[in-house]
Design an enzyme around this catalytic site. Structure first.
Site, mmCIF file in Angstrom:
data_model
loop_
_atom_site.group_PDB
_atom_site.id
_atom_site.type_symbol
_atom_site.label_atom_id
_atom_site.label_comp_id
_atom_site.label_asym_id
_atom_site.label_seq_id
_atom_site.Cartn_x
_atom_site.Cartn_y
_atom_site.Cartn_z
ATOM 1 N N CYS A 132 -6.102 22.523 -11.797
ATOM 2 C CA CYS A 132 -7.461 22.839 -12.230
ATOM 3 C C CYS A 132 -8.426 21.751 -11.792
ATOM 4 O O CYS A 132 -9.003 21.041 -12.622
ATOM 5 C CB CYS A 132 -7.477 23.006 -13.737
ATOM 6 S SG CYS A 132 -6.337 24.279 -14.247
ATOM 7 N N ARG A 180 5.812 3.733 5.456
ATOM 8 C CA ARG A 180 5.433 4.995 6.084
ATOM 9 C C ARG A 180 6.232 5.279 7.358
ATOM 10 O O ARG A 180 6.717 6.383 7.567
ATOM 11 C CB ARG A 180 3.945 4.895 6.459
ATOM 12 C CG ARG A 180 3.293 6.173 6.907
ATOM 13 C CD ARG A 180 1.889 5.866 7.453
ATOM 14 N NE ARG A 180 1.095 5.065 6.530
ATOM 15 C CZ ARG A 180 0.389 5.570 5.520
ATOM 16 N NH1 ARG A 180 0.356 6.856 5.319
ATOM 17 N NH2 ARG A 180 -0.304 4.769 4.722
ATOM 18 N N GLU A 207 7.948 -5.015 6.962
ATOM 19 C CA GLU A 207 8.017 -4.153 5.784
ATOM 20 C C GLU A 207 7.507 -2.747 6.052
ATOM 21 O O GLU A 207 6.499 -2.337 5.483
ATOM 22 C CB GLU A 207 7.180 -4.768 4.652
ATOM 23 C CG GLU A 207 7.683 -6.112 4.216
ATOM 24 C CD GLU A 207 6.787 -6.725 3.154
ATOM 25 O OE1 GLU A 207 7.327 -7.469 2.322
ATOM 26 O OE2 GLU A 207 5.580 -6.455 3.160
ATOM 27 N N PRO A 208 8.190 -2.003 6.869
ATOM 28 C CA PRO A 208 7.731 -0.638 7.122
ATOM 29 C C PRO A 208 8.021 0.277 5.939
ATOM 30 O O PRO A 208 9.097 0.214 5.351
ATOM 31 C CB PRO A 208 8.569 -0.215 8.334
ATOM 32 C CG PRO A 208 9.837 -1.000 8.207
ATOM 33 C CD PRO A 208 9.437 -2.330 7.596
HETATM 34 C C1 LIG Z 1 2.187 -0.828 1.352
HETATM 35 C C2 LIG Z 1 2.862 -2.055 1.776
HETATM 36 C C3 LIG Z 1 3.813 -2.004 2.800
HETATM 37 C C4 LIG Z 1 4.140 -0.745 3.562
HETATM 38 O O1 LIG Z 1 3.056 -0.200 4.219
HETATM 39 P P1 LIG Z 1 3.288 1.048 5.210
HETATM 40 O O2 LIG Z 1 1.914 1.368 5.675
HETATM 41 O O3 LIG Z 1 3.874 2.136 4.414
HETATM 42 O O4 LIG Z 1 4.189 0.593 6.299
HETATM 43 C C5 LIG Z 1 4.464 -3.163 3.121
HETATM 44 N N1 LIG Z 1 4.205 -4.315 2.474
HETATM 45 C C6 LIG Z 1 3.300 -4.406 1.479
HETATM 46 C C7 LIG Z 1 3.083 -5.697 0.794
HETATM 47 C C8 LIG Z 1 2.592 -3.284 1.103
HETATM 48 O O5 LIG Z 1 1.678 -3.379 0.132
#
Ligand SMILES: *Cc1c(COP(=O)(O)O)cnc(C)c1O
Length: 432
Positions: free
Chosen positions: A362, A294, A291-292
């Site tokens: 602000c 970033r 699950e990438p």
């Molecule tokens: C935030 C998150 C991701 C992605 O994380 P990255 O650091 O953006 O790769 C994947 N899976 C779950 C469950 C997350 O909470």
């Protein structure tokens, strides 16, 4: 030369992204402006796909973590790159479905999904629902009854791993609001709860150990811990879990100090570990999900701002104020995130000054970066903040009733708007 391959400098000395001149972009679209290289985003998807192919025989799928940056065009791109989506709210599910994203490739996460969100997900046929707590499992059981549907469920597990990263984005350890703990037996209790219902099909396990992680070893360890849990589940309940979602969190380069290992650096050892553990526990090699968020989006965007006031406070610091701030990028105020900042019109010039980049809100803390070394800028110049493709627009707000910026994608050097600049009318449209 830059933190991202999507960036370059043209012969005028201007920063380019995806081949487009950032000064032209600022002039034509206005600032603040977030610009992505679509080619760069696609290249990242392909890189993840091919590494699953190479190291894991293609037995898995990439799920783009929408929360990093979600809009219709991003969903279309993820769809065409054969990815699934990690969604965490009704709004993200809606965005994906609104462009015809296949519902079976949606994976619904979150530590406190509301009844309405779960009902929407079940009715829409979202592919997998990742249950985070017992209440959710009970709600899913009743929704399955109500709609006469069988629901494919995963459980979010805390593998008890301390990934060395900022404490606010470390989630694999026991003191976390996310998921079921292994050590306390809570996770196994949740497995039993799921198996009580004939309408819930417990088919996978999920973990996500944190974000912006450079060291591959916590991922390898998480893979082993999860495989051992699959073995425990089989022994205690007779159920064979065949899907394993290992989350995201792969580190990327924000500044020259960041040293990512590259995706191969994760996929190779993690794949080897899963296969080894499968053999050790006599389990089938599971279908995996990565699950990438970033690492798909962050490095493929820059934010362009117009410099306004420049305030030199002798012996203290120099403030460069810009026409955006925490409203389009709250990452500095949230966790002192580091960025590379550039004078976009003199992108290849050596830095000659140290500045604090301040937003227009602000709040004294409304900064984008402190002590940034840049080539001197004056009012009217364009300032570029690099690697703003993740957790910036998606975290944007209307604080001070500042409108959210426009977002542009560049493909083959040609820019197009994918999210329009917000208007004053839109900001006030729900006011009565
Ligand atoms: C935030 C998150 C991701 C992605 O994380 P990255 O650091 O953006 O790769 C994947 N899976 C779950 C469950 C997350 O909470």
């Amino acid at each position: 030369m830059f933190v991202s391959d999507s960036l370059n400098v043209n012969k005028e000395g201007h920063l380019t992204i995806g081949g487009a001149d950032t000064l032209d972009l600022a002039k034509n679209f206005g600032t603040p402006l977030i610009v992505y290289s679509e080619d760069g985003i696609r290249k990242n998807f392909k890189f993840f796909n091919s590494s699953i192919q190479e190291y894991y025989g293609g037995n898995g799928r990439v799920l783009y973590a929408s929360k990093a940056f979600c809009c219709k065009e991003m969903c279309r791109i993820a769809e065409s790159e054969n990815a699934g989506l990690d969604v965490v709210s009704g709004g993200e599910i809606y965005t994906a479905l609104s462009v015809g994203f296949p519902e079976d490739r949606l994976y619904f996460h979150g530590n406190n999904k509301t009844y309405n969100e779960l009902e929407y997900a079940v009715k829409s046929g979202v592919g997998r629902i990742i249950a985070d707590n017992i209440e959710e499992i009970k709600t899913l059981e009743s929704l399955a009854e109500k709609y006469g549907k069988k629901i494919d469920v995963y459980l979010r597990v805390k593998p008890g791993i301390d990934a060395h990263t900022h404490k606010f984005i470390r989630t694999g350890q026991i003191d976390s609001k996310f998921g079921f703990a292994l050590e306390t037996g809570e996770a196994m209790d949740a497995v039993r709860e799921c198996t009580k219902s004939k309408k819930l099909n417990l088919c996978g396990m999920h973990c996500h150990i944190g974000s912006q992680i450079f060291d591959p070893s916590p991922f390898v360890l998480a893979a082993e811990v999860m495989m051992k849990f699959l073995s425990d589940i089989q022994r205690e309940t007779g159920i064979t879990i065949t899907e394993l979602d290992l989350g995201g969190g792969f580190g990327i380069k924000y500044t020259e100090n960041d040293k990512p290992v590259g995706l191969d650096g994760y996929m190779r050892p993690v794949s080897e570990q899963i296969k080894k553990s499968a053999e050790k526990y006599s389990l089938p090699v599971p279908y995996i999900l990565l699950e990438p968020g970033r690492s798909i989006a962050a490095a493929e965007a820059v934010t362009l701002y117009t410099v306004g006031a420049v305030k030199k406070i002798p012996n203290i610091r120099n403030y460069v104020s810009i026409d955006g701030g925490m409203t389009d990028n709250p990452r500095y105020i949230l966790y002192q995130a580091e960025y590379t900042v550039l004078n976009a019109g003199k992108a290849d010039a050596l830095p000659d000054t140290t500045v604090t980049v301040a937003g227009k809100c602000c709040e004294t803390g409304d900064l984008i970066q402190e002590n940034a070394k840049i080539k001197e800028v004056k009012a009217g110049d364009i300032l570029a903040v690099l690697t703003t493709g993740a957790y910036c627009y998606s975290m944007a707000s209307n604080y001070n009733r500042v409108e959210r910026p426009e977002v542009v994608f560049v493909t083959d050097g040609i820019p197009r708007t994918v999210i329009r600049r917000e208007t004053y009318e839109q900001m006030a449209q729900n006011d009565i």
